[in-house]
Write an enzyme that holds these catalytic residues in place. Structure first.
Site, PDB file in Angstrom:
ATOM      1  N   LYS A 136      37.592  62.506  59.990  1.00 32.40           N
ATOM      2  CA  LYS A 136      37.599  61.073  60.274  1.00 32.40           C
ATOM      3  C   LYS A 136      37.496  60.233  59.005  1.00 32.40           C
ATOM      4  O   LYS A 136      37.795  59.044  59.030  1.00 32.40           O
ATOM      5  CB  LYS A 136      36.492  60.728  61.261  1.00 32.40           C
TER       6      LYS A 136
HETATM    7  C1  LIG Z   1      36.866  63.320  66.300  1.00 34.73           C
HETATM    8  C2  LIG Z   1      36.933  64.756  66.067  1.00 34.73           C
HETATM    9  C3  LIG Z   1      37.899  65.549  66.722  1.00 34.73           C
HETATM   10  C4  LIG Z   1      38.863  64.991  67.744  1.00 34.73           C
HETATM   11  O1  LIG Z   1      39.834  64.141  67.182  1.00 34.73           O
HETATM   12  P1  LIG Z   1      40.697  63.153  68.105  1.00 34.73           P
HETATM   13  O2  LIG Z   1      41.569  62.417  67.187  1.00 34.73           O
HETATM   14  O3  LIG Z   1      39.696  62.277  68.811  1.00 34.73           O
HETATM   15  O4  LIG Z   1      41.435  64.012  69.078  1.00 34.73           O
HETATM   16  C5  LIG Z   1      37.940  66.905  66.422  1.00 34.73           C
HETATM   17  N1  LIG Z   1      37.070  67.462  65.560  1.00 34.73           N
HETATM   18  C6  LIG Z   1      36.127  66.734  64.923  1.00 34.73           C
HETATM   19  C7  LIG Z   1      35.182  67.421  64.008  1.00 34.73           C
HETATM   20  C8  LIG Z   1      36.031  65.357  65.149  1.00 34.73           C
HETATM   21  O5  LIG Z   1      35.089  64.656  64.512  1.00 34.73           O
END
Ligand SMILES: *Cc1c(COP(=O)(O)O)cnc(C)c1O
Length: 431
Positions: free
Chosen positions: A106
């Site tokens: 993220k």
């Molecule tokens: C947010 C997140 C996801 C999922 O991603 P999306 O874009 O919401 O599908 C997967 N793994 C981790 C570690 C995350 O923080």
């Protein structure tokens, strides 16, 4: 380039789409069409750097809303860490998206979004509101930390994030405020929505949302699909991506990359037991459900927000959906077994989310007999989920210095019950 709401009632430019995040009709913003990259770009792709790729791709979406120099500067700041494709086995690679400041993928989206909001707000004071179940909040905080004129309010559910995640949310100080809500993540999200739509607050302040609905988080997530090709194309095999999915922003960004011309052979949407999308692809019916708690908790989502964007990409056609995406759901037990097996066989430590993606590749390889390179998107460093990983692997995980630094700082949060009026009062009176 115009940006249009998925519910068709609003059309605007990229600046407004980013500053508003959610369209007035409740929909999510999408570019009016997906831009195409020319053949020269693809011919030179293996020689480009991650930053050069980011610049070329972002320019297509941002057009003339920002100068080339400004964009270049932002991209270089955002992508100041490695995203290596690490070999696990003969035909499986892990695209490690976790080398940023908070060690989760993220960071890529949140850092870009923070800089775009700061750029387009032109120094006007703003309040950024983010509800988080863990990782989003810290990436957003990191992205906005120290940006003049911007105050960030992070709403997180008391006692429902890991100790380390809590430290990553509550130890920034400065322009980052942590609101500890005595409720669930859904309560936090509902409060955030109420804040963003409150008339009085909107008169007093310029408010925006930093949640995954913002188109500025999606655009940069498409960069690393091209970057994976730049690293792996020389192997001369078709490339399959397995994306561990919750709100499906990461996967939607991959679909953008493919529509821009990237020859992705197949996308696999791998989920934990929160299986709304695998069920939808199986039955054609979309049924949102309350989320279930799992060990890959960043994907515990019962009503994925980007479903609306994917539908619009596929013109609401389930057949098109099925052509592009295979989707499977896996249990916590399967996830744990995979973490153990991959460690034992290949000496690679997967975090629970990456393990779900690994399972997706395995299942797809079983089904089809062709020769592929499978790329799993490894979305978090295993140390971010140290309790689970140590419990599963029965060995100690070394906490990287970047994370340990958070542990050493002091938590500062303001506690609230699930009560909009008291949160509102705080926002108005807080200095
Ligand atoms: C947010 C997140 C996801 C999922 O991603 P999306 O874009 O919401 O599908 C997967 N793994 C981790 C570690 C995350 O923080």
């Amino acid at each position: 380039m115009k940006y249009i709401s998925t519910r068709q009632q609003q059309e605007t430019n990229i600046k407004t789409a980013i500053l508003k995040a959610l369209a007035d009709d409740g929909g999510l913003f999408m570019p009016e069409y997906i831009p195409q990259l020319d053949s020269q770009f693809f011919e030179t792709l293996p020689n480009l750097t991650l930053q050069e790729i980011g610049f070329r791709v972002a320019k297509e979406f941002l057009g003339r809303s920002i100068s080339a120099d400004n964009l270049k500067e932002i991209i270089d700041e955002v992508l100041n860490f490695e995203i290596p494709a690490v070999k696990i086995s003969e035909n499986i690679y892990s695209l490690e998206l976790f080398h940023g400041p908070t060690m989760a993928f993220k960071d890529v989206g949140a850092r870009f979004m923070a800089r775009m909001i700061s750029y387009f707000s032109e120094g006007k004071p703003m309040k950024v509101i983010a509800a988080t179940s863990g990782d989003t909040g810290s990436a957003v905080a990191s992205g906005f930390f120290g940006v003049p004129g911007i105050e960030v309010y992070i709403l997180y559910p008391k006692g429902k994030v890991s100790p380390l995640q809590e430290k990553q949310l509550t130890t920034w100080g400065g322009n980052i405020k942590a609101l500890e809500i005595d409720g669930t993540f859904d309560d936090c999200q509902a409060l955030a929505k109420q804040i963003l739509s409150d008339e009085e607050l909107n008169q007093k302040f310029t408010l925006t949302s930093a949640n995954s609905i913002n188109i500025a988080r999606l655009i940069p997530q498409s960069f690393y699909y091209f970057w994976a090709f730049a690293q792996l194309q020389k192997l001369g095999k078709p490339i399959v991506f397995s994306v561990p999915s919750g709100n499906f922003g990461n996967l939607t960004a991959g679909l953008f990359a493919k529509k821009m011309g990237l020859p992705v052979h197949q996308f696999i949407a791998s989920t934990n037991e929160n299986d709304v999308i695998p069920k939808f692809l199986e039955t054609g019916n979309y049924e949102a459900k309350p989320s279930k708690q799992t060990i890959s908790n960043a994907m515990d989502v019962g009503n994925p927000s980007n479903f609306e964007r994917m539908k619009s990409l596929f013109n609401n056609d389930v057949v098109e959906f099925k052509k592009e995406i295979e989707s499977y759901s896996f249990s916590d037990e399967e996830t744990k077994t995979t973490m153990r097996n991959v460690k034992k066989e290949f000496d690679y430590t997967l975090d629970p989310h990456g393990a779900v993606a690994y399972l997706g590749l395995e299942k797809y390889f079983e089904k089809s007999n062709e020769d592929f390179i499978g790329v799993l998107l490894e979305t978090a460093h295993p140390a971010k989920f140290v309790e689970v990983v140590e419990d599963v692997l029965k060995e100690e995980i070394v906490i990287p210095e970047k994370l340990e630094a958070f542990n050493k700082k002091e938590k500062k949060s303001v506690g609230f019950s699930v009560d909009f009026e008291s949160v509102k009062k705080y926002l108005i009176e807080e200095k």
